[in-house]
Design an enzyme around this catalytic site. Structure first.
Site, PDB file in Angstrom:
ATOM      1  N   PHE A  10      22.945  29.759 -76.956  1.00  8.56           N
ATOM      2  CA  PHE A  10      23.448  29.916 -75.580  1.00  8.56           C
ATOM      3  C   PHE A  10      24.903  30.407 -75.574  1.00  8.56           C
ATOM      4  CE2 PHE A  10      25.407  27.088 -72.126  1.00  8.56           C
ATOM      5  CZ  PHE A  10      25.373  28.082 -71.163  1.00  8.56           C
ATOM      6  N   ILE A  11      25.836  29.570 -75.980  1.00  9.84           N
ATOM      7  CA  ILE A  11      27.252  29.957 -75.904  1.00  9.84           C
ATOM      8  C   ILE A  11      27.543  31.068 -76.914  1.00  9.84           C
ATOM      9  CG2 ILE A  11      29.638  29.139 -76.078  1.00  9.84           C
ATOM     10  CD1 ILE A  11      28.527  26.283 -75.451  1.00  9.84           C
ATOM     11  N   THR A  25      16.622  28.647 -84.944  1.00  8.32           N
ATOM     12  CA  THR A  25      15.864  27.433 -84.657  1.00  8.32           C
ATOM     13  C   THR A  25      15.226  27.626 -83.279  1.00  8.32           C
ATOM     14  OG1 THR A  25      17.639  26.317 -83.437  1.00  8.32           O
ATOM     15  CG2 THR A  25      17.641  26.072 -85.860  1.00  8.32           C
ATOM     16  N   ASP A  42      20.666  29.853 -92.941  1.00  7.76           N
ATOM     17  CA  ASP A  42      20.786  28.455 -92.515  1.00  7.76           C
ATOM     18  C   ASP A  42      22.071  27.870 -93.099  1.00  7.76           C
ATOM     19  OD1 ASP A  42      20.437  25.665 -92.190  1.00  7.76           O
ATOM     20  OD2 ASP A  42      18.265  25.939 -92.152  1.00  7.76           O
ATOM     21  N   GLU A  78      32.364  15.478 -75.918  1.00 11.65           N
ATOM     22  CA  GLU A  78      31.603  14.227 -76.092  1.00 11.65           C
ATOM     23  C   GLU A  78      32.132  13.388 -77.255  1.00 11.65           C
ATOM     24  OE1 GLU A  78      27.383  14.607 -75.479  1.00 11.65           O
ATOM     25  OE2 GLU A  78      27.636  16.450 -74.326  1.00 11.65           O
ATOM     26  N   LYS A 119      29.212  15.731 -84.288  1.00  4.50           N
ATOM     27  CA  LYS A 119      30.262  16.705 -83.957  1.00  4.50           C
ATOM     28  C   LYS A 119      31.642  16.128 -84.304  1.00  4.50           C
ATOM     29  CE  LYS A 119      29.983  20.252 -82.213  1.00  4.50           C
ATOM     30  NZ  LYS A 119      29.750  21.635 -82.775  1.00  4.50           N
ATOM     31  N   LEU A 131      20.271  20.014 -68.543  1.00  8.02           N
ATOM     32  CA  LEU A 131      20.006  19.663 -67.137  1.00  8.02           C
ATOM     33  C   LEU A 131      19.741  20.872 -66.220  1.00  8.02           C
ATOM     34  CD1 LEU A 131      19.996  17.330 -64.957  1.00  8.02           C
ATOM     35  CD2 LEU A 131      22.365  17.957 -64.539  1.00  8.02           C
ATOM     36  N   PRO A 188      13.363  15.146 -63.378  1.00  7.85           N
ATOM     37  CA  PRO A 188      13.573  13.805 -63.944  1.00  7.85           C
ATOM     38  C   PRO A 188      15.053  13.406 -64.023  1.00  7.85           C
ATOM     39  CG  PRO A 188      13.101  15.378 -65.693  1.00  7.85           C
ATOM     40  CD  PRO A 188      13.083  16.162 -64.418  1.00  7.85           C
ATOM     41  N   ARG A 232      29.649  14.697 -65.049  1.00 12.34           N
ATOM     42  CA  ARG A 232      29.987  15.704 -66.052  1.00 12.34           C
ATOM     43  C   ARG A 232      30.935  16.728 -65.419  1.00 12.34           C
ATOM     44  NH1 ARG A 232      28.092  12.180 -68.552  1.00 12.34           N
ATOM     45  NH2 ARG A 232      26.390  12.193 -70.057  1.00 12.34           N
ATOM     46  N   ASN A 263      25.659  13.721 -61.343  1.00  9.34           N
ATOM     47  CA  ASN A 263      24.409  14.458 -61.539  1.00  9.34           C
ATOM     48  C   ASN A 263      23.633  14.635 -60.234  1.00  9.34           C
ATOM     49  OD1 ASN A 263      24.935  14.632 -64.256  1.00  9.34           O
ATOM     50  ND2 ASN A 263      23.630  12.902 -64.834  1.00  9.34           N
TER      51      ASN A 263
HETATM   52  P1  NAD Z   1      22.440  26.070 -78.697  1.00  3.03           P
HETATM   53  O1  NAD Z   1      21.597  24.903 -79.112  1.00  3.03           O
HETATM   54  O2  NAD Z   1      22.055  26.878 -77.512  1.00  3.03           O
HETATM   55  O3  NAD Z   1      22.567  27.094 -79.919  1.00  3.03           O
HETATM   56  C1  NAD Z   1      22.783  26.682 -81.227  1.00  3.03           C
HETATM   57  C2  NAD Z   1      22.541  27.875 -82.152  1.00  3.03           C
HETATM   58  O4  NAD Z   1      22.766  27.432 -83.500  1.00  3.03           O
HETATM   59  C3  NAD Z   1      21.094  28.403 -82.098  1.00  3.03           C
HETATM   60  O5  NAD Z   1      21.107  29.818 -82.045  1.00  3.03           O
HETATM   61  C4  NAD Z   1      20.480  27.917 -83.388  1.00  3.03           C
HETATM   62  O6  NAD Z   1      19.461  28.770 -83.904  1.00  3.03           O
HETATM   63  C5  NAD Z   1      21.693  27.867 -84.317  1.00  3.03           C
HETATM   64  N1  NAD Z   1      21.517  26.902 -85.409  1.00  3.03           N
HETATM   65  C6  NAD Z   1      21.125  25.609 -85.310  1.00  3.03           C
HETATM   66  N2  NAD Z   1      21.040  25.046 -86.534  1.00  3.03           N
HETATM   67  C7  NAD Z   1      21.409  26.015 -87.417  1.00  3.03           C
HETATM   68  C8  NAD Z   1      21.533  26.057 -88.821  1.00  3.03           C
HETATM   69  N3  NAD Z   1      21.240  24.987 -89.581  1.00  3.03           N
HETATM   70  N4  NAD Z   1      21.959  27.202 -89.411  1.00  3.03           N
HETATM   71  C9  NAD Z   1      22.257  28.295 -88.658  1.00  3.03           C
HETATM   72  N5  NAD Z   1      22.119  28.323 -87.326  1.00  3.03           N
HETATM   73  C10 NAD Z   1      21.711  27.202 -86.713  1.00  3.03           C
HETATM   74  O7  NAD Z   1      23.903  25.475 -78.552  1.00  3.03           O
HETATM   75  P2  NAD Z   1      25.065  25.837 -77.535  1.00  3.03           P
HETATM   76  O8  NAD Z   1      24.892  25.050 -76.302  1.00  3.03           O
HETATM   77  O9  NAD Z   1      25.200  27.309 -77.466  1.00  3.03           O
HETATM   78  O10 NAD Z   1      26.317  25.228 -78.304  1.00  3.03           O
HETATM   79  C11 NAD Z   1      27.033  25.998 -79.265  1.00  3.03           C
HETATM   80  C12 NAD Z   1      28.167  25.169 -79.814  1.00  3.03           C
HETATM   81  O11 NAD Z   1      29.029  24.767 -78.758  1.00  3.03           O
HETATM   82  C13 NAD Z   1      27.714  23.885 -80.508  1.00  3.03           C
HETATM   83  O12 NAD Z   1      28.524  23.697 -81.643  1.00  3.03           O
HETATM   84  C14 NAD Z   1      27.968  22.801 -79.468  1.00  3.03           C
HETATM   85  O13 NAD Z   1      28.238  21.573 -80.081  1.00  3.03           O
HETATM   86  C15 NAD Z   1      29.188  23.359 -78.761  1.00  3.03           C
HETATM   87  N6  NAD Z   1      29.324  22.951 -77.356  1.00  3.03           N
HETATM   88  C16 NAD Z   1      28.300  23.077 -76.472  1.00  3.03           C
HETATM   89  C17 NAD Z   1      28.476  22.719 -75.143  1.00  3.03           C
HETATM   90  C18 NAD Z   1      27.368  22.882 -74.126  1.00  3.03           C
HETATM   91  O14 NAD Z   1      27.529  22.441 -72.978  1.00  3.03           O
HETATM   92  N7  NAD Z   1      26.273  23.516 -74.444  1.00  3.03           N
HETATM   93  C19 NAD Z   1      29.703  22.210 -74.717  1.00  3.03           C
HETATM   94  C20 NAD Z   1      30.739  22.088 -75.650  1.00  3.03           C
HETATM   95  C21 NAD Z   1      30.543  22.471 -76.969  1.00  3.03           C
HETATM   96  P1  TYD Z   2      22.653  17.476 -70.567  1.00  5.34           P
HETATM   97  O1  TYD Z   2      22.499  18.813 -69.915  1.00  5.34           O
HETATM   98  O2  TYD Z   2      21.626  17.028 -71.549  1.00  5.34           O
HETATM   99  O3  TYD Z   2      24.117  17.454 -71.211  1.00  5.34           O
HETATM  100  P2  TYD Z   2      24.929  16.215 -71.881  1.00  5.34           P
HETATM  101  O4  TYD Z   2      24.038  15.081 -72.115  1.00  5.34           O
HETATM  102  O5  TYD Z   2      25.397  16.834 -73.165  1.00  5.34           O
HETATM  103  O6  TYD Z   2      26.045  15.923 -70.930  1.00  5.34           O
HETATM  104  O7  TYD Z   2      22.727  16.364 -69.434  1.00  5.34           O
HETATM  105  C1  TYD Z   2      23.691  16.422 -68.394  1.00  5.34           C
HETATM  106  C2  TYD Z   2      23.536  15.163 -67.567  1.00  5.34           C
HETATM  107  O8  TYD Z   2      22.264  15.186 -66.920  1.00  5.34           O
HETATM  108  C3  TYD Z   2      23.553  13.886 -68.397  1.00  5.34           C
HETATM  109  O9  TYD Z   2      24.210  12.850 -67.662  1.00  5.34           O
HETATM  110  C4  TYD Z   2      22.082  13.549 -68.564  1.00  5.34           C
HETATM  111  C5  TYD Z   2      21.468  14.067 -67.284  1.00  5.34           C
HETATM  112  N1  TYD Z   2      20.051  14.522 -67.393  1.00  5.34           N
HETATM  113  C6  TYD Z   2      19.084  14.017 -66.529  1.00  5.34           C
HETATM  114  O10 TYD Z   2      19.371  13.190 -65.643  1.00  5.34           O
HETATM  115  N2  TYD Z   2      17.800  14.456 -66.673  1.00  5.34           N
HETATM  116  C7  TYD Z   2      17.444  15.364 -67.635  1.00  5.34           C
HETATM  117  O11 TYD Z   2      16.235  15.693 -67.731  1.00  5.34           O
HETATM  118  C8  TYD Z   2      18.448  15.871 -68.488  1.00  5.34           C
HETATM  119  C9  TYD Z   2      18.117  16.873 -69.572  1.00  5.34           C
HETATM  120  C10 TYD Z   2      19.747  15.437 -68.338  1.00  5.34           C
END
Ligand code: NAD
Ligand code: TYD
Length: 349
Positions: free
Chosen positions: A13-14, A38, A61, A134, A161, A197, A212, A221, A256
């Site tokens: 995603f990011i 993955t 990997d 987190e 993390k 979410l 849910p 959040r 939420n």
């Molecule tokens: P995501 O789950 O969408 O993507 C993770 C990516 O990492 C995927 O493309 C997956 O294939 C790859 N990956 C997983 N395991 C791997 C491995 N063993 N070797 C190589 N590639 C591997 O995650 P995201 O939401 O895009 O988050 C990216 C980063 O940002 C993470 O480090 C996460 O902790 C951090 N982050 C995410 C959020 C959020 O809200 N999503 C917020 C703050 C920080």
């Molecule tokens: P999430 O998107 O999983 O992010 P994080 O747990 O990393 O903050 O969840 C955001 C918030 O939404 C969290 O308080 C959990 C809640 N949540 C639900 O209530 N229902 C759901 O099905 C999911 C995935 C999350």
């Protein structure tokens, strides 16, 4: 090409937003996207830039230490932006080991590979570790996470993390590895896997499935549009001070249940449904074990030092996000086929 930059997790995603920004903005950089693909990794996220001359994809990997050493030698990376991770709290509760292996050991493997490649000359090198708010644990009704807030991770995801953050700082301290680290709040936007979410609820509303809500829905959040996170990563990578940590957040706290109600209103409008239709799908379910009550970032350091601030309001960002999911039904269908159904019934049955 004046620099070769490794971006890990670039098919996620990011990561995909970061890869796109760097490929388009820096034609003189060679961008290598390393991803294991993955369930969360999807090359469809990068279709628009996959043929760019400064872009290359490597399927690998990060748990494979010797492969990382080989790749670092082969490409002679100047910088690393490390995003690859297992990223979903609910999955970390089901299977913590996957998080320890990828997030802790995988990060250690990258650090070791960078340390050995850069051993003789650290000048101009940079290891950027992308982390989460987190790691700081859970806030009460008031207060904010600062860069100086003590770590207090509460889930296997945040603990893994936190461990990786400690390793990065330890390599900086012990081996003089040049690094920067950011801890960001919850992201939302295009291409987010529908286990989190917002995209999960968009998908369920489209399919008239229950929404849910864990526990009483009063968990809070701080939400940030993913494009603004990618902009911050670009800024910190290029202008952040060596060895520093920057918190990144949206100045945008939502309980939420309030967020879900706003999402339902926007979805009704966009789908041409009568007001109140989507909200009828709200279903309170069993709480997440160890659920963190509140996250809120104080992002003043990155704002004051680097001039970064979010560029869109939450209402705008959410609206753009919904539009993208409605226009990209095929993407959603691909990622929700197969294993997704197994995960969904395990998590929500
Ligand atoms: P995501 O789950 O969408 O993507 C993770 C990516 O990492 C995927 O493309 C997956 O294939 C790859 N990956 C997983 N395991 C791997 C491995 N063993 N070797 C190589 N590639 C591997 O995650 P995201 O939401 O895009 O988050 C990216 C980063 O940002 C993470 O480090 C996460 O902790 C951090 N982050 C995410 C959020 C959020 O809200 N999503 C917020 C703050 C920080
Ligand atoms: P999430 O998107 O999983 O992010 P994080 O747990 O990393 O903050 O969840 C955001 C918030 O939404 C969290 O308080 C959990 C809640 N949540 C639900 O209530 N229902 C759901 O099905 C999911 C995935 C999350």
């Amino acid at each position: 090409m004046n620099k070769t930059i490794l971006i890990t997790g670039g098919a996620g995603f990011i990561g995909s937003h970061v890869v796109r920004l760097f490929v388009n903005k820096y034609p003189n950089y060679r961008i290598v996207n390393l991803d294991a693909l993955t369930y969360a990794g999807n090359l469809e996220n990068l279709k628009d830039i996959e043929h760019a001359s400064n872009y290359e994809f490597v399927k690998a990997d990060i748990r494979d230490g010797s492969k990382m050493n080989d790749l670092f030698r082969q490409y002679n990376f100047d910088g690393v932006i490390h995003l690859a991770a297992e990223s979903h709290v609910d999955r970390s509760i089901i299977d913590p080991n996957a998080f320890i292996e990828t997030n802790v050991m995988g990060t250690a493997n990258l650090l070791n590979a960078a340390k050995s490649l850069w051993a003789n000359n650290m000048e101009g090198k940079r290891f950027y570790h992308v982390s989460t708010d987190e790691v700081y644990g859970s806030l009460g009704e008031t207060g904010f996470f600062l860069e100086t807030t003590s770590y207090d991770p509460q889930s296997p995801y945040s603990a893994s993390k936190a461990a990786s953050d400690h390793l990065v700082r330890a390599y900086g301290n012990t081996y003089h590895m040049p690094f920067v680290l950011t801890n960001c709040s919850n992201n939302y936007g295009q291409n987010q896997f529908p286990e989190k979410l917002i995209p999960l609820f968009i998908n369920n509303i489209c399919n008239n499935k229950p929404l849910p809500v864990y526990g009483d829905g009063k968990y809070t959040r701080d939400w940030l549009y993913v494009v603004d996170h990618a902009r911050a990563i670009d800024l910190v990578f290029h202008e952040g001070r060596n060895g520093e940590t920057y918190n990144i957040g949206g100045f945008n706290e939502w309980q939420n249940i309030d967020l879900i109600k706003l999402l339902c209103v926007q979805m009704d409008e966009k789908l041409g449904r009568a007001p109140g239709t989507s909200a009828q799908l709200i279903t309170y379910v069993k709480d997440r074990p160890g659920h963190d009550k509140r996250y809120a970032i104080d992002a003043n350091k990155i704002n004051k030092e680097l001039g970064w601030s979010p560029s869109v309001t939450f209402e705008e960002g959410l609206s753009k996000t919904i539009d993208w999911y409605l226009e990209n039904e095929e993407w959603l269908n691909h990622v929700t086929s197969g294993d997704y159904q197994t995960y969904y019934s395990k998590q929500y049955s």
